[in-house]
Every structure is written in C-alpha cells, then in structure tokens.
Design a protein around this motif. Structure first.
Motif, PDB file in Angstrom:
ATOM      1  N   LEU A  78      -3.549   0.808 -11.105  1.00  0.00           N
ATOM      2  CA  LEU A  78      -4.605   0.183 -10.115  1.00  0.00           C
ATOM      3  C   LEU A  78      -4.871  -1.175  -9.967  1.00  0.00           C
ATOM      4  CD1 LEU A  78      -6.945   1.262  -9.164  1.00  0.00           C
ATOM      5  CD2 LEU A  78      -9.096   1.601 -10.310  1.00  0.00           C
ATOM      6  N   GLU A  79      -4.805  -2.149 -11.203  1.00  0.00           N
ATOM      7  CA  GLU A  79      -5.689  -3.444 -10.518  1.00  0.00           C
ATOM      8  C   GLU A  79      -4.158  -4.281 -10.248  1.00  0.00           C
ATOM      9  OE1 GLU A  79      -5.801  -7.814 -13.026  1.00  0.00           O
ATOM     10  OE2 GLU A  79      -6.174  -5.715 -14.245  1.00  0.00           O
ATOM     11  N   ARG A  80      -2.759  -3.817 -10.376  1.00  0.00           N
ATOM     12  CA  ARG A  80      -1.078  -4.150  -9.026  1.00  0.00           C
ATOM     13  C   ARG A  80      -1.462  -3.431  -8.134  1.00  0.00           C
ATOM     14  NH1 ARG A  80       3.185  -1.786 -10.222  1.00  0.00           N
ATOM     15  NH2 ARG A  80       2.366   0.233  -9.452  1.00  0.00           N
ATOM     16  N   GLU A  81      -2.841  -2.246  -7.525  1.00  0.00           N
ATOM     17  CA  GLU A  81      -2.406  -1.840  -6.031  1.00  0.00           C
ATOM     18  C   GLU A  81      -3.484  -2.378  -5.120  1.00  0.00           C
ATOM     19  OE1 GLU A  81      -2.936   0.844  -2.556  1.00  0.00           O
ATOM     20  OE2 GLU A  81      -0.886   0.491  -4.147  1.00  0.00           O
ATOM     21  N   LEU A  82      -4.521  -2.659  -6.334  1.00  0.00           N
ATOM     22  CA  LEU A  82      -5.759  -3.888  -5.426  1.00  0.00           C
ATOM     23  C   LEU A  82      -5.823  -5.269  -5.295  1.00  0.00           C
ATOM     24  CD1 LEU A  82      -8.312  -2.611  -7.844  1.00  0.00           C
ATOM     25  CD2 LEU A  82      -8.414  -2.085  -5.250  1.00  0.00           C
ATOM     26  N   ASN A  83      -4.580  -5.505  -5.765  1.00  0.00           N
ATOM     27  CA  ASN A  83      -4.096  -6.856  -5.863  1.00  0.00           C
ATOM     28  C   ASN A  83      -3.377  -6.914  -4.541  1.00  0.00           C
ATOM     29  OD1 ASN A  83      -1.993  -9.802  -5.735  1.00  0.00           O
ATOM     30  ND2 ASN A  83      -3.670  -9.633  -7.098  1.00  0.00           N
TER      31      ASN A  83
END
Length: 129
Positions: A78-83
């Motif tokens: 999720l954090e990678r997707e948001l980044n």
C-alpha cells in the motif's frame, strides 16, 4: 478494566488529570488551532489528512503471522502504491483509516464472515490454533 476490553482504562492511566493539554480548551475540550495554521492551504500530496491527535488507537488481537502479513502488505504494497501515485509523508494512521473505511463502505461483511468461518473450520479440523 473490563472483562471485554482489558485496555479500556489505558487512556485514563496515561493522562495526568492535573496537567492540562496545551492545545486543548479547558472549557470545551476542543483543540485550538492558530489562525495562521488554518489560513494555510494544504497540499494533499504532502499533508496528512488528519493529525495524530485526531486518531484513536485501538488494540488488534490477531495471530502473529496475520499481523506480520498485514504489516508487510501495509508497508510494502500500500505505501509503495501511494508513493507511486506521488504521495509523500505517508503515515500508518492514514493507511489504517483508509483500510477500515474500505471494509465498512464496500460492505465486505460476507467476505470477512467467510474468512472467519474458514479459520474456525481449519482450527477444528487440525485441533490447534
């Protein structure tokens, strides 16, 4: 402490009743924000959706492997997707809030109930947790 929630009184033990929060209005209990802070436009790509003070921490009781999988998914997927979407200053409270809202708003009761039943069935078949 109650039988249902052993951490129910945790907030009471962490707060000093004689010490008033510097950001709280003693008459209303509401947080005070300076005019200069509210006049500043926010950037959704860098500014968080809500402050740490606005969050309520709750304990989750789950198996260690489930928590490890969740933490990995949250931090790496999720954090990678948001980044990749250009967001900065990504904090766990916002991702967790979005996840909980998704579960409620997408009406995932049937999916969650099936996973609950599956876990119960697996436990009864193997005789272990």
């Amino acid at each position: 402490m109650t039988d249902n929630d052993p951490f129910a009184d945790l907030g009471e033990t962490l707060e000093d009743p004689d010490e008033e929060s510097p950001s709280a209005d003693s008459t209303t209990g509401e947080s005070q924000t300076s005019t200069s802070e509210t006049d500043q436009p926010t950037d959704p790509m860098t500014d968080t959706a809500f402050s740490y003070e606005a969050a309520q921490q709750r304990p989750f009781y789950a198996r260690a492997s489930t928590i490890d999988d969740f933490d990995s998914w949250l931090n790496y997927e999720l954090e990678r997707e948001l980044n990749e979407r250009g967001y900065q200053n990504i904090v766990v409270r916002e991702m967790t809030d979005a996840l909980l809202r998704t579960i409620v708003e997408e009406d995932l009761v049937e999916d969650v109930a099936q996973r609950f039943e599956s876990a119960r069935s697996d436990t009864s078949e193997t005789g272990s947790e």
